[in-house]
Design a protein around this motif. Structure first.
Motif, mmCIF file in Angstrom:
data_model
loop_
_atom_site.group_PDB
_atom_site.id
_atom_site.type_symbol
_atom_site.label_atom_id
_atom_site.label_comp_id
_atom_site.label_asym_id
_atom_site.label_seq_id
_atom_site.Cartn_x
_atom_site.Cartn_y
_atom_site.Cartn_z
ATOM 1 N N GLN A 6 -35.661 -41.156 15.361
ATOM 2 C CA GLN A 6 -35.263 -41.540 16.714
ATOM 3 C C GLN A 6 -35.782 -42.913 17.142
ATOM 4 O O GLN A 6 -35.596 -43.311 18.299
ATOM 5 C CB GLN A 6 -35.719 -40.478 17.714
ATOM 6 N N HIS A 7 -36.402 -43.637 16.243
ATOM 7 C CA HIS A 7 -36.838 -44.987 16.621
ATOM 8 C C HIS A 7 -35.649 -45.885 16.938
ATOM 9 O O HIS A 7 -35.792 -46.921 17.578
ATOM 10 C CB HIS A 7 -37.690 -45.608 15.509
ATOM 11 N N GLN A 8 -34.449 -45.465 16.515
ATOM 12 C CA GLN A 8 -33.233 -46.215 16.833
ATOM 13 C C GLN A 8 -32.385 -45.501 17.887
ATOM 14 O O GLN A 8 -31.216 -45.836 18.070
ATOM 15 C CB GLN A 8 -32.403 -46.433 15.560
ATOM 16 N N GLY A 9 -32.989 -44.532 18.558
ATOM 17 C CA GLY A 9 -32.278 -43.840 19.623
ATOM 18 C C GLY A 9 -32.216 -42.346 19.382
ATOM 19 O O GLY A 9 -32.074 -41.886 18.250
ATOM 20 N N LEU A 52 -36.216 -40.484 23.323
ATOM 21 C CA LEU A 52 -36.282 -41.769 24.008
ATOM 22 C C LEU A 52 -35.457 -41.764 25.286
ATOM 23 O O LEU A 52 -35.842 -42.381 26.286
ATOM 24 C CB LEU A 52 -35.808 -42.887 23.072
ATOM 25 N N ASP A 53 -34.320 -41.052 25.273
ATOM 26 C CA ASP A 53 -33.508 -40.957 26.484
ATOM 27 C C ASP A 53 -34.254 -40.215 27.581
ATOM 28 O O ASP A 53 -34.265 -40.639 28.747
ATOM 29 C CB ASP A 53 -32.184 -40.238 26.188
ATOM 30 N N ALA A 88 -42.027 -36.962 25.092
ATOM 31 C CA ALA A 88 -40.945 -35.993 25.272
ATOM 32 C C ALA A 88 -41.077 -34.862 24.268
ATOM 33 O O ALA A 88 -41.607 -35.044 23.163
ATOM 34 C CB ALA A 88 -39.590 -36.677 25.123
ATOM 35 N N LEU A 89 -40.592 -33.707 24.674
ATOM 36 C CA LEU A 89 -40.519 -32.512 23.826
ATOM 37 C C LEU A 89 -39.061 -32.318 23.434
ATOM 38 O O LEU A 89 -38.180 -32.269 24.290
ATOM 39 C CB LEU A 89 -41.035 -31.300 24.598
ATOM 40 N N ASN A 90 -38.802 -32.214 22.141
ATOM 41 C CA ASN A 90 -37.439 -32.093 21.619
ATOM 42 C C ASN A 90 -37.268 -30.726 20.956
ATOM 43 O O ASN A 90 -38.091 -30.325 20.119
ATOM 44 C CB ASN A 90 -37.192 -33.205 20.603
#
Length: 256
Positions: free
Chosen positions: A77-80, A84-85, A136-138
């Motif tokens: 997720q370093h690219q999204g 991150l959202d 964040a928690l995913n």
């Protein structure tokens, strides 16, 4: 009133999230436990936490179940991605179908990796303490039949948010606790150092039959001359490993 097993597990998880005021606290293990509770309570395939500072991921923690999958889905997720959202807006990212998000080119790298791991849907909630965002928690939902779409399970999002909020409080509390422990240690060290210096002054004043001010001056001059901490010289005087010259010359050691 009878509590369900899920309610009991949730209460236990929230209680565990508050238990951070200890010197043995391990942030990575703590966040892994948070992820484990999400997996167990929500029936997820995996879950993970991304701690973020200044917009950059600084730490990743995945659930024990499918640990490598969780870490892989966080790392990509370093690219999204949903983490991150969620962090960027400070709000939850509602359950999203991975196939739909992939077709729409939303988080392309993340969704491609999620499809490889047979993840059907995902959502994320921020780790926040009032206005302070920590990450964040995913949550990663198991594969669903192709003809279905992930349900808008608001209850799951609210439950995950409750766990994330509790964890954010626990992390903040431990941070404050660690700061106070460090300050207390510094103050105790300064006090102990002062006591040793006063003791050394008294020893020298008695040994040389002079005033404590003159004894302290000599103590300080010796420390500066030899580039030693004053406390170290004072300790040497106390344990008789350091002999100082008596002011005005003459032997400085204890009388034989």
């Amino acid at each position: 009133m009878h509590l369900s097993s899920r309610e009991t597990l949730l209460a236990s998880a929230l209680l565990e999230a508050s238990d951070t005021l200890t010197d043995s606290f391990d942030a990575r293990r703590y966040l892994q436990r948070l992820s484990d509770h999400c997996v167990e309570l929500l029936g997820a395939r995996a879950a993970g936490v991304m701690l973020i500072d200044g917009g950059e991921a600084v730490s990743l923690a995945g659930s024990s179940r499918r640990h490598e999958v969780a870490l892989d889905l966080l790392a990509v997720q370093h690219q999204g991605g949903p983490c991150l959202d969620s962090y960027g807006t400070g709000r939850p990212v509602a359950p999203v179908s991975i196939s739909v998000a992939h077709a729409a080119a939303r988080w392309p790298h993340f969704t491609e990796r999620a499809l490889r791991h047979d993840i059907a849907a995902t959502f994320a909630v921020p780790l926040r303490r009032r206005e302070t965002l920590l990450g964040a928690l995913n949550v990663f939902v198991p594969t669903l039949p192709e003809h279905t779409t992930p349900p808008e399970d608001h209850w799951s999002v609210h439950l995950a948010q409750a766990l994330a909020d509790a964890a954010a409080v626990g992390l903040q509390n431990h941070r404050v606790y660690a700061q106070y422990r460090s300050l207390a240690g510094q103050l105790q060290g300064a006090l102990s150092s002062r006591v040793r210096i006063e003791q050394a002054k008294g020893i020298l004043a008695e040994r040389w039959n002079t005033g404590v001010d003159q004894a302290f001056l000599t103590l300080r001059q010796h420390a500066r001359r030899h580039r030693l901490p004053l406390d170290e010289v004072a300790t040497g005087v106390i344990d008789r490993s350091v002999d100082l010259e008596k002011p005005g010359g003459g032997p400085g050691g204890p009388p034989s």
